[in-house]
Design a protein around this motif. Structure first.
Motif, PDB file in Angstrom:
ATOM      1  N   ASP A  35       0.810  -1.221   0.000  1.00 28.97           N
ATOM      2  CA  ASP A  35       0.000   0.000   0.000  1.00 28.97           C
ATOM      3  C   ASP A  35       0.842   1.268   0.000  1.00 28.97           C
ATOM      4  O   ASP A  35       0.300   2.389   0.097  1.00 28.97           O
ATOM      5  CB  ASP A  35      -0.950   0.004   1.201  1.00 28.97           C
ATOM      6  N   ALA A  36       2.176   1.119  -0.111  1.00 23.40           N
ATOM      7  CA  ALA A  36       3.129   2.238  -0.209  1.00 23.40           C
ATOM      8  C   ALA A  36       3.131   3.123   1.032  1.00 23.40           C
ATOM      9  O   ALA A  36       3.593   4.267   0.977  1.00 23.40           O
ATOM     10  CB  ALA A  36       2.858   3.085  -1.452  1.00 23.40           C
ATOM     11  N   THR A  37       2.679   2.622   2.180  1.00 22.94           N
ATOM     12  CA  THR A  37       2.734   3.396   3.423  1.00 22.94           C
ATOM     13  C   THR A  37       3.982   3.090   4.233  1.00 22.94           C
ATOM     14  O   THR A  37       4.333   3.840   5.150  1.00 22.94           O
ATOM     15  CB  THR A  37       1.504   3.114   4.291  1.00 22.94           C
ATOM     16  N   LEU A  38       4.662   1.977   3.894  1.00 19.61           N
ATOM     17  CA  LEU A  38       5.864   1.563   4.618  1.00 19.61           C
ATOM     18  C   LEU A  38       7.003   1.314   3.636  1.00 19.61           C
ATOM     19  O   LEU A  38       6.774   0.968   2.476  1.00 19.61           O
ATOM     20  CB  LEU A  38       5.615   0.287   5.427  1.00 19.61           C
ATOM     21  N   LEU A  39       8.215   1.491   4.133  1.00 14.08           N
ATOM     22  CA  LEU A  39       9.417   1.170   3.373  1.00 14.08           C
ATOM     23  C   LEU A  39      10.325   0.359   4.283  1.00 14.08           C
ATOM     24  O   LEU A  39      10.537   0.719   5.442  1.00 14.08           O
ATOM     25  CB  LEU A  39      10.143   2.446   2.930  1.00 14.08           C
ATOM     26  N   VAL A  40      10.833  -0.760   3.772  1.00 17.61           N
ATOM     27  CA  VAL A  40      11.795  -1.553   4.532  1.00 17.61           C
ATOM     28  C   VAL A  40      13.171  -1.361   3.917  1.00 17.61           C
ATOM     29  O   VAL A  40      13.325  -1.285   2.694  1.00 17.61           O
ATOM     30  CB  VAL A  40      11.410  -3.051   4.574  1.00 17.61           C
ATOM     31  N   SER A  41      14.188  -1.261   4.762  1.00 22.01           N
ATOM     32  CA  SER A  41      15.553  -1.071   4.284  1.00 22.01           C
ATOM     33  C   SER A  41      16.492  -1.960   5.088  1.00 22.01           C
ATOM     34  O   SER A  41      16.182  -2.375   6.208  1.00 22.01           O
ATOM     35  CB  SER A  41      15.986   0.396   4.431  1.00 22.01           C
ATOM     36  N   ARG A  42      17.624  -2.256   4.499  1.00 23.87           N
ATOM     37  CA  ARG A  42      18.677  -2.947   5.235  1.00 23.87           C
ATOM     38  C   ARG A  42      20.018  -2.358   4.821  1.00 23.87           C
ATOM     39  O   ARG A  42      20.188  -1.845   3.716  1.00 23.87           O
ATOM     40  CB  ARG A  42      18.611  -4.461   5.033  1.00 23.87           C
ATOM     41  N   ASP A  43      20.960  -2.448   5.775  1.00 19.60           N
ATOM     42  CA  ASP A  43      22.257  -1.808   5.552  1.00 19.60           C
ATOM     43  C   ASP A  43      23.320  -2.839   5.233  1.00 19.60           C
ATOM     44  O   ASP A  43      23.116  -4.039   5.385  1.00 19.60           O
ATOM     45  CB  ASP A  43      22.677  -0.967   6.761  1.00 19.60           C
ATOM     46  N   TRP A  44      24.468  -2.356   4.768  1.00 18.76           N
ATOM     47  CA  TRP A  44      25.625  -3.201   4.486  1.00 18.76           C
ATOM     48  C   TRP A  44      26.394  -3.391   5.781  1.00 18.76           C
ATOM     49  O   TRP A  44      26.930  -2.455   6.351  1.00 18.76           O
ATOM     50  CB  TRP A  44      26.521  -2.528   3.453  1.00 18.76           C
ATOM     51  N   ASP A  45      26.422  -4.632   6.267  1.00 17.75           N
ATOM     52  CA  ASP A  45      27.121  -4.941   7.508  1.00 17.75           C
ATOM     53  C   ASP A  45      28.620  -4.986   7.245  1.00 17.75           C
ATOM     54  O   ASP A  45      29.095  -5.806   6.466  1.00 17.75           O
ATOM     55  CB  ASP A  45      26.643  -6.293   8.051  1.00 17.75           C
ATOM     56  N   ASP A  46      29.366  -4.112   7.895  1.00 18.81           N
ATOM     57  CA  ASP A  46      30.806  -4.028   7.660  1.00 18.81           C
ATOM     58  C   ASP A  46      31.627  -4.968   8.542  1.00 18.81           C
ATOM     59  O   ASP A  46      32.855  -4.877   8.575  1.00 18.81           O
ATOM     60  CB  ASP A  46      31.290  -2.588   7.887  1.00 18.81           C
ATOM     61  N   THR A  47      30.959  -5.889   9.256  1.00 19.87           N
ATOM     62  CA  THR A  47      31.688  -6.861  10.065  1.00 19.87           C
ATOM     63  C   THR A  47      32.564  -7.726   9.170  1.00 19.87           C
ATOM     64  O   THR A  47      32.101  -8.216   8.139  1.00 19.87           O
ATOM     65  CB  THR A  47      30.706  -7.764  10.834  1.00 19.87           C
ATOM     66  N   PRO A  48      33.847  -7.941   9.497  1.00 20.56           N
ATOM     67  CA  PRO A  48      34.728  -8.745   8.647  1.00 20.56           C
ATOM     68  C   PRO A  48      34.177 -10.154   8.447  1.00 20.56           C
ATOM     69  O   PRO A  48      33.559 -10.730   9.342  1.00 20.56           O
ATOM     70  CB  PRO A  48      36.054  -8.777   9.423  1.00 20.56           C
ATOM     71  N   ILE A  49      34.399 -10.699   7.253  1.00 24.13           N
ATOM     72  CA  ILE A  49      33.983 -12.060   6.953  1.00 24.13           C
ATOM     73  C   ILE A  49      34.627 -13.022   7.959  1.00 24.13           C
ATOM     74  O   ILE A  49      35.816 -12.933   8.256  1.00 24.13           O
ATOM     75  CB  ILE A  49      34.384 -12.464   5.531  1.00 24.13           C
ATOM     76  N   GLY A  50      33.852 -13.959   8.471  1.00 25.08           N
ATOM     77  CA  GLY A  50      34.353 -14.911   9.457  1.00 25.08           C
ATOM     78  C   GLY A  50      33.948 -14.549  10.875  1.00 25.08           C
ATOM     79  O   GLY A  50      34.017 -15.370  11.776  1.00 25.08           O
TER      80      GLY A  50
END
Length: 552
Positions: free
Chosen positions: A83-98
């Motif tokens: 219904d275009a009333t909400l937006l979901v977002s996610r960020d780039w996790d900079d935690t090192p691989i491993g």
């Protein structure tokens, strides 16, 4: 219209039906575009760029926009609610691989000039790869490079279910229109369709892409799925239909000793040791009838496309035609075909001709005998022996025989003349004509399928997989199974070079036969333990290997 954002900072628009680039605009002065999404009505566009935490909302109708700083790290996924009333977002996790990081998902309420925070969802892992709303906006799917998929309740922010991916990292995910199926793009070049109705989730189908898929999008009417690859710039369109609630698996009764498709594959005949036969509807895998069988020495069956006419082959080289009327079976006529036991019996497409062969290996075998089904008269005999299987051409004028010695022979039905002979390295066990009769695909125990030119017998290509084969009614798809727990689906172009487009995983060991139903949207497989069916979208790729790169 389809929109794509590239590393050059350009937002490109594509006309889906013509596969053409219709325009491009500069979306950001930064070289990297993190994510974008249209609102369902097409009036809003959300996108992020290389700046940490920035999300831009553009009103395409008014030409206005606003930008909000939402994170300390780069935003790499955005999705509008239905219904275009909400937006979901996610960020780039900079935690090192491993090291275990904390992928952050945020739900925002959209206002005319700003975003306000509704929920923060914690997806512990090595970074969240994608997020998407369900069609009703009540649930949210997220995927992570810790090989998990998570289902969330949007209203409360509560975690509903966690599913482990069996094939490694999921790169992208979205809901299909029914709200109970999720498409997941995997790093191993597959797209998995999950049924999320119950726990644990069930795999409905696996689509085979050409490389790792990093993006998925659904057309506005929900009939097409687009998948995009990181390498090569390829975009594929897959045809979708609403998933059916019908059965997809029919286990064999413990007393079944033989099973056959009807001429058009609409019906399945199961022969049982208690002197009965069962007739099943292939499309629904529901039983249509159980009939007492009067003979004890029947070795092979053929079921006409009318569902009521049955041909049986016996151990004394006799073929009998039967008529089923209101559940009562009556004998119409019998005729001898020579040789020993009848190993194969087959109706022509129009039902007017019956072909029978006593081709049991280690015996003297016998010719293929063609008989008039109405009168029981022999029409012609084809001097082939040890025939394992055979198929009529769509117009009934030719027949291809497949033999224990690996020979593939094309015969002229009217004259009995052998037109050409081909060869497999081991027993040739299955064959199918393309609808126009101009090509034939055959399979063998050497697990190689071969494509032949029907006019000349020239081998066009070889596929290193499978023994059972089927061609779709439109001639665009070839299904190949045999010896493995899956069916491979290929598309053939004018160059005769196959493109693998899907792998359909079977519930049981060994796919022994495959057949398309006349609708072209349903595929039936006979496995060692039962019959299984798949329906589009599990194999309905609409536009294979079409590139949408740089406007070409």
């Amino acid at each position: 219209t389809l929109a794509t954002l590239c590393a050059d900072g350009l937002l490109r628009f594509w006309e889906v039906h013509t596969r053409s680039n219709v325009g491009a605009v500069s979306a950001s002065a930064n070289a990297y575009i993190g994510a974008l999404d249209f609102s369902p009505d097409g009036s809003l566009l959300a996108f992020s760029d290389a700046r940490p935490g920035w999300i831009t909302i553009s009103n395409l109708a008014t030409g206005t926009s606003f930008t909000t700083n939402t994170y300390t790290s780069r935003v790499t996924a955005l999705r509008f609610s239905p219904d275009a009333t909400l937006l979901v977002s996610r960020d780039w996790d900079d935690t090192p691989i491993g090291q275990r990081g904390k992928g952050t998902i945020k739900l925002w309420e959209i206002h005319a000039d700003r975003l306000t925070l509704k929920h923060v969802l914690s997806h512990t892992g090595w970074g969240v790869s994608t997020v998407a709303f369900s069609p009703d906006g009540r649930r949210l799917i997220s995927t992570s490079v810790d090989q998990t998929l998570k289902l969330w309740d949007v209203k409360s922010g509560r975690l509903l279910h966690t599913q482990k991916s069996p094939v490694g990292n999921p790169n992208a995910a979205l809901f299909l229109p029914d709200g109970n199926t999720i498409a997941v793009a995997n790093f191993d070049s597959t797209i998995t369709l999950w049924d999320v109705t119950n726990e644990p989730w069930r795999e409905r189908a696996v689509l085979q892409d050409n490389g790792a898929t990093w993006g998925l999008a659904l057309s506005p009417d929900g009939t097409e799925l687009a998948s995009g690859q990181a390498n090569g710039g390829e975009v594929k369109l897959w045809s979708l239909t609403s998933p059916s609630e019908r059965n997809d698996w029919l286990p064999f009764p413990t007393n079944a000793f033989a099973w056959f498709f009807s001429t058009d594959a609409r019906r399945i005949l199961l022969a049982l040791t208690n002197q009965t036969i069962d007739l099943w509807d292939s499309a629904t895998l529901t039983k249509a009838a159980t009939v007492a069988w009067p003979e004890t020495n029947t070795r092979s069956f053929a079921l006409h496309s009318d569902g009521n006419t049955i041909a049986s082959g016996s151990a004394n080289a006799t073929v009998t035609l039967w008529r089923l009327n209101s559940g009562v079976l009556s004998k119409e006529r019998s005729f001898s075909v020579g040789g020993q036991r009848v190993f194969v019996v087959l109706f022509s497409p129009d039902g007017k001709t019956v072909a029978a062969s006593a081709g049991w290996p280690g015996s003297q075998g016998g010719p293929i005998t063609l008989c008039d089904a109405a009168r029981g008269e022999k029409l012609v005999q084809l001097p082939d022996v040890h025939t394992y299987h055979m198929r009529f051409s769509p117009d009934g004028t030719h027949l291809v025989s497949l033999s224990w010695d690996g020979n593939v022979k094309l015969w002229e039905v009217a004259t009995g003349r052998c037109v050409w002979t081909g060869k497999h390295e081991q027993t040739a066990v299955d064959g199918a004509f393309f609808p126009d009769g101009r090509r034939i695909v055959t399979g063998a125990w050497d697990t190689k399928a071969r494509l032949w030119d029907a006019a000349s017998g020239r081998e066009l290509t070889t596929l290193p997989v499978g023994s059972s084969v089927a061609v779709s009614p439109d001639g665009r798809r070839v299904a190949i199974g045999g010896g493995v727990d899956a069916v491979k689906l290929y598309m053939f172009g004018a160059t005769h070079q196959p493109l693998e487009v899907a792998t359909l995983v079977s519930r049981a060991n060994g796919v022994e036969a495959v057949a398309f139903l006349p609708d072209g949207q349903t595929l039936v497989a006979r496995c060692r333990e039962g019959f299984q069916i798949w329906r589009a979208p599990s194999f309905g790729e609409l536009a294979a290997n079409e590139k949408m790169e740089n406007g070409k």
